[in-house]
Design a protein around this motif. Structure first.
Motif, mmCIF file in Angstrom:
data_model
loop_
_atom_site.group_PDB
_atom_site.id
_atom_site.type_symbol
_atom_site.label_atom_id
_atom_site.label_comp_id
_atom_site.label_asym_id
_atom_site.label_seq_id
_atom_site.Cartn_x
_atom_site.Cartn_y
_atom_site.Cartn_z
ATOM 1 N N SER A 740 0.900 -1.250 -0.045
ATOM 2 C CA SER A 740 0.015 -0.048 -0.084
ATOM 3 C C SER A 740 1.000 1.374 0.296
ATOM 4 C CB SER A 740 -1.074 -0.069 1.123
ATOM 5 O OG SER A 740 -0.254 0.182 2.589
ATOM 6 N N ILE A 741 1.997 1.142 0.518
ATOM 7 C CA ILE A 741 2.755 2.523 0.534
ATOM 8 C C ILE A 741 3.921 2.242 -0.423
ATOM 9 C CG2 ILE A 741 2.510 3.041 3.043
ATOM 10 C CD1 ILE A 741 4.870 1.476 3.808
ATOM 11 N N GLY A 742 3.782 1.401 -1.629
ATOM 12 C CA GLY A 742 4.546 1.733 -2.950
ATOM 13 C C GLY A 742 5.452 0.570 -3.128
ATOM 14 N N MET A 743 5.419 -0.529 -2.263
ATOM 15 C CA MET A 743 6.262 -1.684 -2.687
ATOM 16 C C MET A 743 5.939 -2.356 -3.948
ATOM 17 S SD MET A 743 7.207 -4.992 -0.593
ATOM 18 C CE MET A 743 8.912 -4.354 0.380
ATOM 19 N N SER A 744 6.697 -2.589 -5.159
ATOM 20 C CA SER A 744 6.089 -3.103 -6.267
ATOM 21 C C SER A 744 6.170 -4.728 -6.024
ATOM 22 C CB SER A 744 6.759 -2.888 -7.674
ATOM 23 O OG SER A 744 8.216 -3.232 -7.352
ATOM 24 N N SER B 81 2.984 1.319 -8.265
ATOM 25 C CA SER B 81 3.713 1.328 -6.720
ATOM 26 C C SER B 81 4.404 2.824 -6.638
ATOM 27 C CB SER B 81 4.581 0.163 -6.819
ATOM 28 O OG SER B 81 4.020 -1.119 -6.994
ATOM 29 N N ARG B 82 5.255 3.226 -7.630
ATOM 30 C CA ARG B 82 6.131 4.417 -7.533
ATOM 31 C C ARG B 82 5.167 5.634 -7.330
ATOM 32 N NH1 ARG B 82 9.671 4.646 -12.137
ATOM 33 N NH2 ARG B 82 7.884 5.609 -13.194
ATOM 34 N N ARG B 84 2.151 5.689 -5.726
ATOM 35 C CA ARG B 84 1.779 5.534 -4.311
ATOM 36 C C ARG B 84 2.770 5.877 -3.375
ATOM 37 N NH1 ARG B 84 -0.666 0.564 -5.658
ATOM 38 N NH2 ARG B 84 1.036 -0.782 -4.872
ATOM 39 N N ARG B 85 3.795 5.436 -3.555
ATOM 40 C CA ARG B 85 4.836 5.841 -2.445
ATOM 41 C C ARG B 85 5.322 7.243 -2.859
ATOM 42 N NH1 ARG B 85 8.450 1.696 -5.373
ATOM 43 N NH2 ARG B 85 9.724 2.915 -6.513
#
Lengths: 832, 224
Positions: A740-744, B81-82, B84-85
């Motif tokens: 959710s915090i951006g780990m692919s 993903s990028r 989101r972060r």
């Protein structure tokens, strides 16, 4: 009740992978327990079968010894007891020579029997025959391998030289290559009519061995005593003794029992970790049960019933598998390379073993689940119902200091104790030490994590840093490391011992400087000088060998006493005399002296100058200890005594055998000696052949043991795989947070694989250390079993274990990692 | 003002066994940069589902969601993903901290995942910790913190990469009223001082008063 059973059934069926893992662990442990219990009986059977293939069911054998007036004797003195006997079968054996071609001849071991007696005692399997009956005159039975090798058929003539006389035999039958006609390493065996052979060698009416079977086994002892009086100058003995059997089976059974301990430890760990997860999952349901009135006892019973069910199912499957493993082990020990037909394996086991194994499976399962179940018992009702119990448990107590103390004691105490006690203690030490090592895994992991923090970021970037942070305080990772550690350690244990035994055998043969070993029942100076005249023979040494010599005033026995000349000793053997060799040998030659090995020095607590009293043929004799030898020949259970004293004290008329040195190819010289003395039944074998035979018999055992250690590793790998799945299950929410915090997805797979690799490497290193610990313990146990093996610690093998740890962990984590990367983020985050 | 988030004709459904449940139906909305918006509605109205769709944690069955002008559905996993972060910060009702990482590590996660050198972000970490008032607790683990403190850590984590958008799913739903008020004050501060766009899901009319605008959902539709 029905609802509870239904609930348990659904719980077990609902988690098929975990159920499989638990059942697999219990099943393998049970199978190993059953096969370890049963192996003695079956090895004994194989051993008996090998002996029985030569002598059938005969219980007593009579044959000539060195003191007998002749090698041949009559059966009439045994006939007196005919009423008490099932049979008395006389046989006569003599070596013959078959001239295969002008420059090729081979030895034939001729066995004279009355066919009807032979078929009664030890039947031949006749495959082809030509006028076999009546079995009289110059008829001969050969085996199929010999027939094929020399292109012989039934009805063909076979010319054999016996005592320099040429005799023409007719091949009356071709039999299967088994039993009496099992092919050997040199020449071939053949059955001929007893009277015909006796007449040919001028011993009409006489035999060289008598085999006897009593009508009632209770008569064996009285008949044996009576026959010993009748044949007072001959050997009269039981064909097989209990102590012989026990000695043979113990050496094989003990290593299997040690493996069993390791397998059980690893299984306990697998079941324990699996049950921790089961309990975690069941807590809400237990809460529901408790809220509707179920007592603690009922919820405990539900959980324990589940582990009992696993035990029963795994136990039944394990017993079935155990029978299969036992069959395979017995099959491999019984196989006859000459016979195309599969060996006739008759598996025998005590049905009680099935009961013990099944009970063992249930105990293993229930015991392993007990600690997690007790946790439910201690959890307050409110927490169970509200599902507010602590999933992670409290901070683990630091057990580093107690673990280190336990390990130090285990390593320090055995060397201070007598061999036997140390051996027994070391088996206990193996179990307790393993538990102590499990306690040490967290601090060791912490040390590694600190090292990783310096290296991994450079190799794997920020994902590497994250992976290291995940290893720290991650219980599933610690469980994985523990499982892999024990698995790798057991593999190292078996492989190192197998390697060390191989090296031991090779070292033993390095101690011996002869090239050819020559045996004849009556080796004297005359035969020795004749053998020296064979081209290629440089020198020879006749020596005496006395086995199982009792020590006066002790229950200990010396395995082998060598009677050997001091002045020629160093030319033929390098027994690594401890101290000034020249001085030792000077004393050795001047008094009634003895040189024990360093193994016996330790075992019997001997010092230079001590007197060792041995029971000899001429009474008890004192031998002064003049030095010690570092050899491990005969497992170190050996002493050297000057030849003249062995000759006089044990009244030896002939050397036991000769050691020969050659300046040509030993194989050629050995063959030359054989050819020259073919008719005298001289047996020769080169040192290389002796070593190979020794290696082969060791390999048979070690292949089986390696099979066991692989099974241990297999349970470990399945355990690791399960733990990775569990690890992912319990961390799903955390992993969803990462996403959710951006780990692919790719980053997640990378993190999980680096985690696995780093954990695997830790397990590889700890596995190597634990393997080293196991080997020290095994060394004590083997010393107690009179097997003083010097453990050879092979650095490449240990390095392979480290790499294997990492590879296994990465492979086991591949599936769960890829699956996790595809998890549904929202579903996991919304889970409450 | 410029729209930072927009949704157009968004549909989302789930299967409960064989039964299809339409959670969101024809959702159209827009949120402008710097706005503080509350998403309200009864249980099962689809608030959290909509929040997750707007945050790119899930994909709609149909329709378009644009954040900062980029269509989320069209992004690959790596791009999403990028995005989101770097552009978004998430805050959940149950904090969702990683239990075996300490506070500092939990807050640094977005930086780590972005492949940035940690050392460069030490000052930023201290700043964020100061904003949420947890400077003294950075070496503690989540287990050692109260609910309110854990939620502050989650807020700090959401701020660490300095995203323009903060998405919060019932951020004070698990806290007592005093702590809840403190956290809401913190949101207000972040919105006003740091100019972050905040979209929060809440049941409470009182908490919704902290926002500039309320979007109400009922039976999967915007009821505003």
């Amino acid at each position: 009740m029905a609802i509870i059973i239904k609930f348990i059934g659904k719980s077990i069926w609902g988690k098929k992978l975990r159920t499989f893992l638990i059942l697999f662990s219990i099943c393998l442990s049970t199978a190993l327990l059953f096969s370890s219990l049963g192996i003695s009986q079956n090895i004994a059977q194989v051993y008996l079968k090998q002996i029985r293939s030569q002598i059938g069911e005969a219980e007593i054998v009579i044959y000539a010894n060195k003191e007998s007036p002749s090698r041949y004797f009559r059966t009439n003195q045994a006939e007196i007891y005919r009423d008490q006997l099932d049979y008395i079968i006389g046989t006569i054996s003599k070596a013959g020579v078959y001239q295969v071609a002008a420059n090729e001849q081979t030895m034939v071991n001729l066995l004279g029997y009355k066919l009807e007696e032979l078929q009664r005692m030890n039947p031949l399997v006749i495959q082809q025959q030509y006028s076999l009956n009546p079995f009289q005159g110059n008829k001969i039975i050969i085996n199929r391998v010999t027939a094929d090798k020399y292109q012989l058929q039934v009805g063909d003539n076979l010319d054999l030289k016996i005592n320099d006389q040429l005799h023409r035999f007719t091949i009356a039958a071709i039999a299967a290559p088994e039993g009496l006609l099992t092919p050997g390493t040199t020449g071939f065996s053949a059955v001929v009519p007893r009277e015909a052979l006796a007449t040919m060698i001028g011993e009409k009416g006489r035999v060289s061995e008598i085999y006897i079977k009593t009508s009632n086994p209770a008569d064996i002892e009285p008949v044996l005593t009576s026959l010993s009086q009748q044949y007072s100058r001959y050997e009269v003995e039981k064909t097989i003794t209990e102590s012989e059997l026990r000695e043979y089976t113990d050496v094989i059974r003990m290593p299997f029992m040690m493996m069993l301990i390791l397998v059980c430890l690893i299984s306990i760990f697998v079941i324990y970790t699996a049950f921790k997860v089961i309990i975690m999952e069941r807590m809400p349901v237990m809460g529901t049960f408790r809220s509707v009135g179920a007592t603690r006892a009922i919820t405990n019973r539900i959980l324990l019933a589940e582990s009992t069910i696993y035990g029963v199912i795994g136990g039944i499957l394990g017993c079935a598998l155990g029978i299969g493993i036992l069959y395979l082990m017995t099959y491999s020990l019984s196989s006859n390379p000459w016979n195309e037909a599969p060996p006739d394996v008759q598996l025998t086991y005590n049905p009680v073993y099935l009961g013990i194994s099944l009970a063992g499976a249930i105990i293993l399962s229930v015991f392993s689940s007990l600690i997690p179940v007790m946790k439910v018992y201690r959890t307050p009702l409110r927490d169970i119902i509200l599902n507010t119990y602590d999933n992670q448990g409290g901070r683990q107590k630091n057990k580093t200091i107690p673990a280190l103390i336990i390990l130090a004691l285990i390593l320090a105490i055995p060397p201070l104790l007598p061999g036997q006690t140390a051996g027994i203690l070391s088996i206990g030490g193996l179990i307790i030490g393993t538990l102590a090592i499990v306690w040490l895994i967290p601090p060791v992991t912490e040390i590694f994590v600190r090292i990783y923090e310096k290296i991994i970021p450079y190799l794997f970037g920020n994902e590497g840093i994250l992976a290291i942070k995940n290893i720290r305080n991650n219980r599933e990772m610690l469980n994985n490391i523990t499982l892999l550690t024990i698995g790798l350690a057991s593999l190292l244990l078996i492989n190192t011992i197998s390697f060390s035994v191989g090296r031991l055998v090779s070292d033993v043969y390095k101690d011996l400087k002869f090239d050819i070993w020559v045996y004849h029942p009556q080796v004297d100076r005359s035969l020795e000088s004749q053998i020296r005249s064979v081209p290629g023979v440089v020198s020879s040494l006749g020596l005496y060998e006395i086995n199982q010599v009792e020590i006066a005033g002790s229950t200990e026995k010396i395995g082998t006493v060598y009677g050997i000349d001091g002045n020629r000793m160093l030319d033929y053997l390098d027994f690594r005399l401890q101290g000034d060799a020249e001085q030792i040998l000077q004393q050795y030659s001047s008094v009634r002296s003895i040189i024990p090995t360093t193994f016996l020095k330790e075992k019997l607590n001997l010092n230079i100058g001590d007197m060792l009293t041995l029971k000899t043929e001429t009474g008890e004799k004192d031998y002064r200890v003049v030095g010690f030898a570092g050899t491990i020949i005969n497992n170190g259970n050996t002493v050297l005594i000057p030849a003249k004293y062995v000759k006089s004290d044990w009244q030896q008329r002939y050397f036991t055998y000769l050691w020969v040195k050659s300046d040509a190819d030993p194989a050629d010289v050995s063959q030359s000696i054989k050819d020259k003395y073919l008719r005298d039944n001289v047996f020769t074998i080169t040192k290389t052949e002796l070593q190979e035979t020794n290696n082969q018999s060791n390999n048979q055992l070690f292949v089986l043991l390696q099979g066991f250690s692989l099974i241990t590793m297999l349970i470990g790998i399945f355990g690791v795989f399960n733990n990775f799945v569990v690890s992912v299950l319990t961390r799903k929410r955390s992993l969803a947070v990462f996403r959710s915090i951006g780990m692919s997805q790719r980053q997640m797979v990378k993190v999980l694989l680096v985690e696995a690799m780093a954990g695997g490497l830790i397990a590889g290193v700890t596995g190597s250390l634990v393997g080293g610990f196991f080997l020290v313990q095994a060394g004590y146990s083997m010393f107690a079993m009179n097997l003083p093996i010097e453990i050879i610690y092979s650095p490449p093998l240990f390095m392979e274990a480290v790499v294997a740890g990492a590879i296994i962990a990465v492979l086991a984590s591949l599936g769960p990692s890829r699956q996790t990367a595809r998890l549904e983020i929202v579903k996991e985050l919304k889970y409450e | 003002m410029e729209d930072i988030i927009s949704a157009s004709e968004v549909y989302k459904s789930f299967y409960l066994g064989d039964v299809k449940i339409e959670v969101l139906k024809d959702i159209n909305l827009s949120i402008t940069r710097g706005e503080f918006v509350s998403l309200m509605g009864p249980s099962g109205s689809g608030k959290s589902t909509l929040l997750y769709l707007l945050g790119g944690l899930d994909k709609p069955d149909s329709g378009t969601i644009k954040v900062k002008g980029r269509e989320l559905s069209a992004m690959s996993d790596k791009e999403a993903s990028r995005f989101r972060r770097q552009e978004m910060g998430f805050i959940f009702q149950f904090y969702n901290l990683v239990p075996n990482l300490n506070i500092e590590d939990n807050i640094m996660l977005p930086v780590l995942l972005d492949g940035q050198p940690i050392k460069k972000y030490r000052q930023k970490l201290d700043d964020v910790l100061a904003v949420v008032g947890l400077s003294a607790r950075k070496r503690h683990t989540p287990r050692e913190l109260s609910g309110g403190e854990q939620q502050r850590v989650a807020i700090a984590r959401a701020l660490m990469n300095d995203p323009e958008i903060i998405l919060a799913d019932e951020p004070v739903g698990n806290l007592d009223s005093k702590t809840g008020t403190d956290v809401m004050e913190l949101f207000k501060h972040i919105n006003e001082e740091a100019k972050k766009t905040i979209l929060q899901v809440t049941h409470s009319e009182e908490l919704a008063q902290y926002s500039h605008r309320i979007i109400r959902l009922r039976d999967g539709k915007v009821w505003e």
